[in-house]
Design a protein around this motif. Structure first.
Motif, mmCIF file in Angstrom:
data_model
loop_
_atom_site.group_PDB
_atom_site.id
_atom_site.type_symbol
_atom_site.label_atom_id
_atom_site.label_comp_id
_atom_site.label_asym_id
_atom_site.label_seq_id
_atom_site.Cartn_x
_atom_site.Cartn_y
_atom_site.Cartn_z
ATOM 1 N N UNK A 42 -2.997 -9.697 -2.824
ATOM 2 C CA UNK A 42 -1.756 -8.992 -2.498
ATOM 3 C C UNK A 42 -1.845 -7.535 -2.959
ATOM 4 N N UNK A 43 -2.367 -7.311 -4.155
ATOM 5 C CA UNK A 43 -2.494 -5.944 -4.662
ATOM 6 C C UNK A 43 -3.451 -5.127 -3.807
ATOM 7 N N UNK A 44 -4.560 -5.718 -3.417
ATOM 8 C CA UNK A 44 -5.519 -5.018 -2.541
ATOM 9 C C UNK A 44 -4.848 -4.672 -1.215
ATOM 10 N N UNK A 45 -4.112 -5.617 -0.640
ATOM 11 C CA UNK A 45 -3.425 -5.389 0.630
ATOM 12 C C UNK A 45 -2.416 -4.256 0.498
ATOM 13 N N UNK A 46 -1.635 -4.259 -0.583
ATOM 14 C CA UNK A 46 -0.627 -3.211 -0.787
ATOM 15 C C UNK A 46 -1.285 -1.845 -0.968
ATOM 16 N N UNK A 47 -2.410 -1.792 -1.652
ATOM 17 C CA UNK A 47 -3.122 -0.520 -1.823
ATOM 18 C C UNK A 47 -3.655 -0.007 -0.487
ATOM 19 N N UNK A 48 -4.129 -0.931 0.360
ATOM 20 C CA UNK A 48 -4.586 -0.531 1.696
ATOM 21 C C UNK A 48 -3.435 0.024 2.524
ATOM 22 N N UNK A 49 -2.262 -0.611 2.429
ATOM 23 C CA UNK A 49 -1.092 -0.120 3.160
ATOM 24 C C UNK A 49 -0.689 1.257 2.647
ATOM 25 N N UNK A 50 -0.683 1.428 1.321
ATOM 26 C CA UNK A 50 -0.325 2.728 0.748
ATOM 27 C C UNK A 50 -1.310 3.801 1.190
ATOM 28 N N UNK A 51 -2.587 3.465 1.208
ATOM 29 C CA UNK A 51 -3.601 4.428 1.635
ATOM 30 C C UNK A 51 -3.399 4.810 3.100
ATOM 31 N N UNK A 52 -3.101 3.817 3.934
ATOM 32 C CA UNK A 52 -2.856 4.103 5.352
ATOM 33 C C UNK A 52 -1.616 4.974 5.521
ATOM 34 N N UNK A 53 -0.562 4.703 4.745
ATOM 35 C CA UNK A 53 0.648 5.527 4.811
ATOM 36 C C UNK A 53 0.349 6.957 4.356
#
Length: 196
Positions: A42-53
């Protein structure tokens, strides 16, 4: 054969069997391996979303200045806009850092009645004359084809009631101003829900 299997097969004392089952049921979630794996994923996924944003936010800000500076895709420059602004005019103020030209300028939208709404840490309205005096000369852009004045006033009112967290990359003054004008939206949970 482990203790639980022994207990189930009758090779262990029934009290031991009961105790083992109780202990197994009482293992806290945070000690279970699958909990850590799900949490890490979940943390990895959220970091990927933040990076994309962040990439999308930085790209949209850069695209705004590049496109508007070179093509004037959505706006016309208003030569006497500071003196005679209209609601919905986009005010660009130079940054204190004195960057090249208008690249990275601070943006606000003229509301009417001498006020400009902008995002600078918080959503705020300031007098046009105050901002020109404290920030320096403004460049004024007006949307080609005009805009719906009633919708703009509604968006301004909704924005004044919002708490937004300023982020230079994903939620900056350009994103805020373009969302007010109906040309964009703020990322993630910082989106104007009523402006869609």
């Amino acid at each position: 054969m482990d203790l639980l299997e022994q207990a189930g097969s009758g090779l262990a004392d029934p009290q031991v069997s009961s105790l083992l089952r109780t202990l197994q049921d009482k293992v806290p979630t945070f000690l279970q391996p699958q909990y850590w794996l799900r949490s890490w994923m979940w943390q990895v996924w959220m970091e990927l979303i933040k990076a994309a944003q962040a990439v999308a936010g930085a790209a949209s800000t850069a695209a705004f200045f590049l496109c508007e500076g070179l093509l004037g895709q959505h706006f016309d420059v208003v030569p006497n806009g500071v003196a005679e602004p209209q609601p919905g005019d986009l005010f660009l103020f130079p940054l204190a850092s004195g960057g090249p030209g208008w690249w990275g300028a601070h943006a606000g939208v003229y509301c009417g009645d001498g006020e400009i709404i902008h995002l600078e840490g918080i959503v705020a309205k300031h007098g046009k004359s105050h901002l020109v005096r404290t920030r320096g000369p403004a460049k004024v852009l007006r949307m080609k084809g005009g805009l719906d004045a009633a919708a703009l006033q509604w968006r301004i009112q909704a924005a004044m009631d919002m708490v937004l967290e300023y982020d230079a990359v994903t939620c900056n003054c350009i994103h805020f101003a373009l969302a007010l004008l109906g040309l964009g939206q703020l990322n993630g949970d910082m989106m104007f829900p009523a402006l869609q």
